[in-house]
Write a protein that holds these residues in place. Structure first.
Motif, PDB file in Angstrom:
ATOM      1  N   LYS A  17      -2.958  67.024  31.888  1.00  0.00           N
ATOM      2  CA  LYS A  17      -2.614  67.480  33.241  1.00  0.00           C
ATOM      3  C   LYS A  17      -2.142  66.310  34.114  1.00  0.00           C
ATOM      4  O   LYS A  17      -1.147  66.416  34.836  1.00  0.00           O
ATOM      5  CB  LYS A  17      -3.857  68.128  33.859  1.00  0.00           C
ATOM      6  N   THR A  18      -2.840  65.180  34.012  1.00  0.00           N
ATOM      7  CA  THR A  18      -2.468  63.998  34.799  1.00  0.00           C
ATOM      8  C   THR A  18      -1.096  63.482  34.361  1.00  0.00           C
ATOM      9  O   THR A  18      -0.263  63.119  35.189  1.00  0.00           O
ATOM     10  CB  THR A  18      -3.530  62.890  34.623  1.00  0.00           C
ATOM     11  N   TRP A  19      -0.898  63.463  33.047  1.00  0.00           N
ATOM     12  CA  TRP A  19       0.388  62.999  32.508  1.00  0.00           C
ATOM     13  C   TRP A  19       1.523  63.908  32.992  1.00  0.00           C
ATOM     14  O   TRP A  19       2.598  63.433  33.376  1.00  0.00           O
ATOM     15  CB  TRP A  19       0.301  62.993  30.978  1.00  0.00           C
ATOM     16  N   LEU A  20       1.248  65.211  32.997  1.00  0.00           N
ATOM     17  CA  LEU A  20       2.254  66.177  33.444  1.00  0.00           C
ATOM     18  C   LEU A  20       2.560  65.995  34.940  1.00  0.00           C
ATOM     19  O   LEU A  20       3.717  66.046  35.351  1.00  0.00           O
ATOM     20  CB  LEU A  20       1.732  67.595  33.181  1.00  0.00           C
ATOM     21  N   TYR A  21       1.515  65.755  35.721  1.00  0.00           N
ATOM     22  CA  TYR A  21       1.692  65.463  37.150  1.00  0.00           C
ATOM     23  C   TYR A  21       2.640  64.265  37.318  1.00  0.00           C
ATOM     24  O   TYR A  21       3.535  64.263  38.152  1.00  0.00           O
ATOM     25  CB  TYR A  21       0.359  65.067  37.777  1.00  0.00           C
ATOM     26  N   ARG A  22       2.378  63.248  36.495  1.00  0.00           N
ATOM     27  CA  ARG A  22       3.163  62.007  36.611  1.00  0.00           C
ATOM     28  C   ARG A  22       4.637  62.274  36.294  1.00  0.00           C
ATOM     29  O   ARG A  22       5.528  61.822  37.019  1.00  0.00           O
ATOM     30  CB  ARG A  22       2.599  60.952  35.650  1.00  0.00           C
ATOM     31  N   VAL A  23       4.872  63.012  35.214  1.00  0.00           N
ATOM     32  CA  VAL A  23       6.252  63.339  34.830  1.00  0.00           C
ATOM     33  C   VAL A  23       6.921  64.129  35.966  1.00  0.00           C
ATOM     34  O   VAL A  23       8.064  63.859  36.347  1.00  0.00           O
ATOM     35  CB  VAL A  23       6.274  64.169  33.510  1.00  0.00           C
ATOM     36  N   ALA A  24       6.174  65.081  36.525  1.00  0.00           N
ATOM     37  CA  ALA A  24       6.723  65.926  37.592  1.00  0.00           C
ATOM     38  C   ALA A  24       7.011  65.129  38.854  1.00  0.00           C
ATOM     39  O   ALA A  24       8.065  65.304  39.489  1.00  0.00           O
ATOM     40  CB  ALA A  24       5.743  67.058  37.900  1.00  0.00           C
ATOM     41  N   MET A  25       6.093  64.253  39.220  1.00  0.00           N
ATOM     42  CA  MET A  25       6.285  63.456  40.440  1.00  0.00           C
ATOM     43  C   MET A  25       7.482  62.526  40.302  1.00  0.00           C
ATOM     44  O   MET A  25       8.305  62.407  41.213  1.00  0.00           O
ATOM     45  CB  MET A  25       5.024  62.637  40.728  1.00  0.00           C
TER      46      MET A  25
END
Lengths: 196, 147
Positions: A70-78
């Motif tokens: 989830k954190t990794w996905l947040y990072r990609v999205a941001m």
């Protein structure tokens, strides 16, 4: 690290598109919301969110499991949303006044409300003004605002997501809120008054 | 610091709540997943295989006399062939005793079929003593999609 998505991520890595589809289903709203929080445009947010999932699926081999999925996905999205926001030119109204930026960034332009504080602002109008005020912040500040105010992430989680120092997180959040309040006041909206 | 900025935070949350409520994310999400991350259907139900599979089924049904293609073979060929063979055998013992009209005499034995372009399917059935063999190739997905 105890990641609730571990099993689905493992299956997705082996090429199971259905497993990744379940991850998309779980996080679609979240990724759309953070993309919208930075871009403030429905179509752009949708395109950015969907690109994030396609990119995440392609780059899943690069996810080492050091952080939660989830954190990794947040990072990609941001990163995707901030990059796109920087490419888009901000819309500036003709009756605008320059205000220098305290963090040394490019000056933001705020519509002048020389008529003074408004007596009454309808809910729809207020929402438009808040949205315009947020759009005047830099993409980095919009990103930190959506992660903190909308997603409710802790300072530590934001630091991990955006890969910045904890002190930077705190100062950016403080600055973003303060600047948003100032911009709204310039627009004739007193946040303290309208919330009571 | 948090309390001081509470009104701004509330305004922000209210704006985000209303903006996001106006978007039909459920439908958008469903379409996106269906387009890119739907689980692959069972092999025989893949869209690219439905046309050849349907054509194959149609041909099979056609040959099973749902729609007769040719006139029926002459009645009782076995008896006629056997008597003729006996007579021919008596008249010329050296000659081969193969009844000319027996369709089973031309039976094809398919032992092995292979194809570079897909999966071969062999259909064999005897209809009115006429052996029918259909060899059908279901094209491989990567070839169909040009990959």
């Amino acid at each position: 690290m105890d990641d609730p998505d571990f099993e689905l991520v493992s299956k997705s890595r082996q090429g199971d598109r259905g497993a990744f589809g379940k991850l998309v289903s779980k996080y679609y709203e979240m990724i759309y919301a953070v993309s919208y929080g930075v871009l403030h445009n429905r179509e752009a947010a949708r395109d950015s969110a969907q690109d994030v999932f396609l990119k995440a699926y392609r780059d899943l081999a690069g996810f080492k499991g050091d952080s939660k999925f989830k954190t990794w996905l947040y990072r990609v999205a941001m990163n995707a949303a901030i990059d796109q926001a920087r490419r888009l030119k901000p819309q500036i109204s003709l009756d605008a006044t320059d205000v220098s930026d305290e963090e040394g960034e490019a000056p933001v332009i705020i519509p002048d409300a020389s008529a003074g504080p408004r007596e009454e602002v309808s809910k729809g109008e207020l929402r438009d003004l808040v949205r315009k005020a947020v759009q005047l912040l830099s993409p980095d500040h919009r990103a930190i605002l959506v992660l903190r105010e909308w997603q409710g992430l802790s300072y530590d989680e934001i630091a991990e997501t955006l890969n910045i120092e904890l002190g930077t997180v705190m100062s950016r959040i403080h600055y973003a809120r303060k600047k948003l309040g100032e911009v709204l006041q310039k627009m004739g909206v007193n946040p303290r008054e309208v919330m009571h | 610091m948090e309390n001081e900025n509470q009104p701004v935070s509330k305004l922000y949350k209210e704006m985000m709540t209303r903006d996001l409520r106006e978007v039909d994310l459920a439908e958008e999400k469903r379409l996106f997943i269906a387009r890119h991350f739907e689980e692959a259907p069972a092999f025989v139900f893949r869209p690219e295989l439905l046309v050849p599979a349907g054509a194959f089924a149609f041909c099979a049904l056609l040959l099973m006399r749902v729609w007769p293609l040719s006139a029926p073979l002459p009645a009782a060929p076995e008896q006629t062939a056997r008597v003729a063979a006996e007579q021919a055998s008596a008249a010329a013992p050296a000659a081969e005793a193969v009844p000319a009209e027996d369709p089973m005499a031309h039976r094809v034995s398919v032992e092995r079929v292979s194809s570079d372009t897909g999966i071969p399917v062999v259909f064999q059935k005897t209809i009115d003593n006429s052996p029918v063999t259909i060899i059908w190739v279901i094209p491989r997905t990567d070839i169909v999609q040009g990959g």
